[in-house]
Design a protein around this motif. Structure first.
Motif, PDB file in Angstrom:
ATOM      1  N   VAL A  29       0.826  -1.028  -0.103  1.00  0.00           N
ATOM      2  CA  VAL A  29       0.126  -0.073  -0.033  1.00  0.00           C
ATOM      3  C   VAL A  29       0.840   1.131   0.098  1.00  0.00           C
ATOM      4  CG1 VAL A  29      -1.656   1.282   1.125  1.00  0.00           C
ATOM      5  CG2 VAL A  29      -2.016  -1.224   1.269  1.00  0.00           C
ATOM      6  N   ALA A  30       0.577   2.084  -0.920  1.00  0.00           N
ATOM      7  CA  ALA A  30       1.390   3.554  -1.030  1.00  0.00           C
ATOM      8  C   ALA A  30       1.350   4.099   0.504  1.00  0.00           C
ATOM      9  CB  ALA A  30       0.752   4.482  -2.007  1.00  0.00           C
ATOM     10  N   ALA A  31       2.637   4.729   0.828  1.00  0.00           N
ATOM     11  CA  ALA A  31       2.771   5.159   2.047  1.00  0.00           C
ATOM     12  C   ALA A  31       2.233   6.514   2.081  1.00  0.00           C
ATOM     13  CB  ALA A  31       4.182   4.852   2.651  1.00  0.00           C
ATOM     14  N   PRO A  32       1.798   7.126   3.231  1.00  0.00           N
ATOM     15  CA  PRO A  32       1.651   8.555   2.938  1.00  0.00           C
ATOM     16  C   PRO A  32       2.877   9.415   2.566  1.00  0.00           C
ATOM     17  CG  PRO A  32       1.071   7.685   5.218  1.00  0.00           C
ATOM     18  CD  PRO A  32       1.792   6.657   4.465  1.00  0.00           C
ATOM     19  N   GLY A  33       2.510  10.376   1.546  1.00  0.00           N
ATOM     20  CA  GLY A  33       3.637  11.002   1.103  1.00  0.00           C
ATOM     21  C   GLY A  33       4.293  10.209  -0.267  1.00  0.00           C
ATOM     22  N   LEU A 347      -5.314   0.158  -2.675  1.00  0.00           N
ATOM     23  CA  LEU A 347      -4.040   0.882  -2.910  1.00  0.00           C
ATOM     24  C   LEU A 347      -3.713   1.914  -1.934  1.00  0.00           C
ATOM     25  CD1 LEU A 347      -4.792   1.363  -6.702  1.00  0.00           C
ATOM     26  CD2 LEU A 347      -2.851   0.030  -5.757  1.00  0.00           C
ATOM     27  N   THR A 348      -4.615   2.693  -1.096  1.00  0.00           N
ATOM     28  CA  THR A 348      -4.310   3.396  -0.262  1.00  0.00           C
ATOM     29  C   THR A 348      -4.404   3.104   1.362  1.00  0.00           C
ATOM     30  OG1 THR A 348      -6.558   4.422   0.033  1.00  0.00           O
ATOM     31  CG2 THR A 348      -5.367   5.339  -1.991  1.00  0.00           C
ATOM     32  N   GLY A 349      -5.250   1.967   1.388  1.00  0.00           N
ATOM     33  CA  GLY A 349      -5.601   1.740   2.977  1.00  0.00           C
ATOM     34  C   GLY A 349      -6.337   2.637   3.566  1.00  0.00           C
ATOM     35  N   GLY A 350      -7.287   3.509   2.843  1.00  0.00           N
ATOM     36  CA  GLY A 350      -8.140   4.395   3.493  1.00  0.00           C
ATOM     37  C   GLY A 350      -9.492   4.439   2.899  1.00  0.00           C
ATOM     38  N   LEU A 351     -10.596   5.119   3.563  1.00  0.00           N
ATOM     39  CA  LEU A 351     -11.829   5.032   3.066  1.00  0.00           C
ATOM     40  C   LEU A 351     -12.367   6.216   2.451  1.00  0.00           C
ATOM     41  CD1 LEU A 351     -13.504   3.629   6.252  1.00  0.00           C
ATOM     42  CD2 LEU A 351     -13.070   2.320   3.940  1.00  0.00           C
TER      43      LEU A 351
END
Length: 353
Positions: A29-33, A347-351
Motif C-alpha cells: 500500500v502506498a505510504a503517506p507521502g 491501494l491507499t488503505g483508506g476510506l
C-alpha cells in the motif's frame, strides 16, 4: 473559498502506452507521502502522445502544508488536455488545497504547478471555468441577468452568446426566470453555463453534483460529456466513486496530500478479482487478519479500523473459513462486485467517506 465537486458513460480500455510508476511499501500500500504517476496517451485528444501541446495541468513535487501537517505533501500528477480527470479522495486528502492552489488563493511552498503551460495567475485565469461546491447564484436575478453579469467580466477575451450558453445546458427556455424559482439541478446547469460562457480551455469543478437527485446528476453529466467532446478538459474533485468510475476517463487517488495511484478506472481495478467481500469486524486480531489475507482465492486484502475488504473470484467460497476465526466480533458481511472504491481502499488503505 467555496470549493469547486451524465452524458454517455465512457470507459477506455487499458492503454498499452500507459506506464504506472509505484513507490509501494512492504505491505503493498502506498505510504503517506508516496508519489505515483501514471503517464497515459489519450488517443484522439489534444495533448495525446506525439503532440507538442502542454498538459492541461502538471504538478511536480508540489507541497503546501498547514500547521496541522495537512494539505498537499508531495503531489505529482499530469492531466492530459481533452480528458475528464477525476481527483478521488476522502475529506482531508488534499483536494481542496489543490483547488485553492489552482485558483491562486494559495502559493506552493515547494515544487511546480502549471496550468495550460503557465503558472497560476491572472494570465491563465481567463482560460479556466469554475463550478464550486456551494451555490454562488443570486436568487433575485434572472438566469439571463446572471449570465449577462458574468459576460461583462470577459469582454477582453470575448464570450459566447447568452442564448447559446443556455442552450448548451438545456436552459434556453428558462433564461427569463428568476434563479430562486429554478430547481437544484437547473441551478447547477446555470452555474455550468456561466463557467463555459467565455469558452474556457479547462473546466474545474468541486463536487458539483453534491445534493442532486439521480435525474439531475444524469442531466448534468450529459452536458459535461457533450462539452468534453468539443475538446474541453474537465478536472473534477470528488469523493463519489460511482461518478468517477462511470464518467471520468482518468482518475487519481489522493491520500494524505499525495497521489497514491492514477490511471483509467479499468487500469486501477486491473489487479482486483470480480467480487468484493466487505467485513465489519471489531476486535479482529492481527493474526486473524493475516489469515484472512492468505486465504486461497483472495487477491487483495486491506484493513481500516474495523472494516476489512477482500477481493476474490468467488466470495461465497470464503465464508466457511472466515467463520472459523474466533477473535473479535464479526458485525456484518457484504458481497458485491469489485469497484473503484475497492481499488482505492486496496491501494491507499483508506476510506473515501
Amino acid at each position: 473559498m467555496g470549493r469547486p465537486r451524465h452524458g454517455t458513460a465512457r470507459q477506455q480500455p487499458p492503454d498499452p502506452a500507459a506506464r504506472t510508476l509505484h513507490r509501494p511499501t512492504a505491505a503493498g500500500v502506498a505510504a503517506p507521502g508516496a508519489t505515483t504517476l501514471t503517464l497515459v496517451a489519450v488517443e484522439g485528444k489534444p495533448g495525446a502522445a506525439g503532440e507538442t501541446g502542454p498538459p492541461a495541468l502538471a504538478a511536480r513535487g508540489l507541497r503546501h502544508l498547514f500547521r496541522e501537517d495537512r494539505g498537499i505533501r508531495d503531489l505529482t500528477l499530469e492531466v492530459p488536455a481533452g480528458s475528464i480527470y477525476g481527483l478521488l479522495g476522502a475529506n482531508g486528502s488534499g483536494k481542496s488545497t489543490l483547488l485553492n492552489l489552482l485558483a491562486g488563493l494559495l502559493q506552493p511552498q515547494a515544487g511546480e504547478l502549471l496550468i495550460l503551460g503557465s503558472e497560476p495567475g491572472r494570465a491563465v485565469a481567463g482560460r479556466c471555468g469554475w463550478v464550486f461546491q456551494e451555490h454562488t447564484l443570486d436568487p433575485l436575478l434572472t438566469a439571463r441577468e446572471t449570465l449577462s453579469l458574468s459576460a461583462s467580466l470577459y469582454r477582453p477575451r470575448g464570450h459566447r452568446p447568452l442564448d447559446e450558453a443556455a442552450a448548451v445546458v438545456g436552459l434556453a427556455d428558462r433564461l427569463d426566470d428568476r434563479v430562486g424559482t429554478l430547481s437544484g439541478g437547473m441551478k447547477r446547469r446555470l452555474e455550468l453555463a456561466r463557467a463555459i460562457l467565455h469558452r474556457p480551455d479547462l473546466l474545474i469543478m468541486d463536487e458539483p453534483t453534491l445534493g442532486l437527485d439521480v435525474d439531475s446528476r444524469t442531466a448534468f453529466w450529459r452536458h459535461i460529456a457533450g462539452l468534453n467532446e468539443t475538446g474541453l478538459t474537465v478536472l473534477i474533485a470528488t469523493n463519489d466513486v460511482r461518478e468517477a468510475e462511470e464518467y471520468c476517463t482518468l482518475v487519481a487517488f489522493l491520500r494524505e496530500g499525495a497521489c497514491a495511484a492514477a490511471g483509467t478506472p479499468r487500469e486501477l481495478r486491473r489487479d482486483l478479482r470480480p467480487e468484493s467481500l466487505h467485513l465489519r469486524w471489531p476486535g479482529l486480531s492481527p493474526a486473524d487478519f493475516s489469515s484472512l489475507s492468505t486465504l486461497d482465492g483472495v487477491s487483495s486484502a486491506a484493513r481500516s479500523g474495523d472494516l476489512i475488504r477482500l477481493t476474490t473470484a468467488d466470495a461465497r467460497s470464503l465464508l466457511p473459513p472466515i467463520l472459523t476465526l474466533k477473535s473479535g466480533q464479526l458485525g456484518s458481511i457484504e458481497i458485491s462486485e469489485s469497484s473503484l472504491e475497492d481499488a482505492y481502499f486496496s491501494l491507499t488503505g483508506g476510506l473515501l467517506n
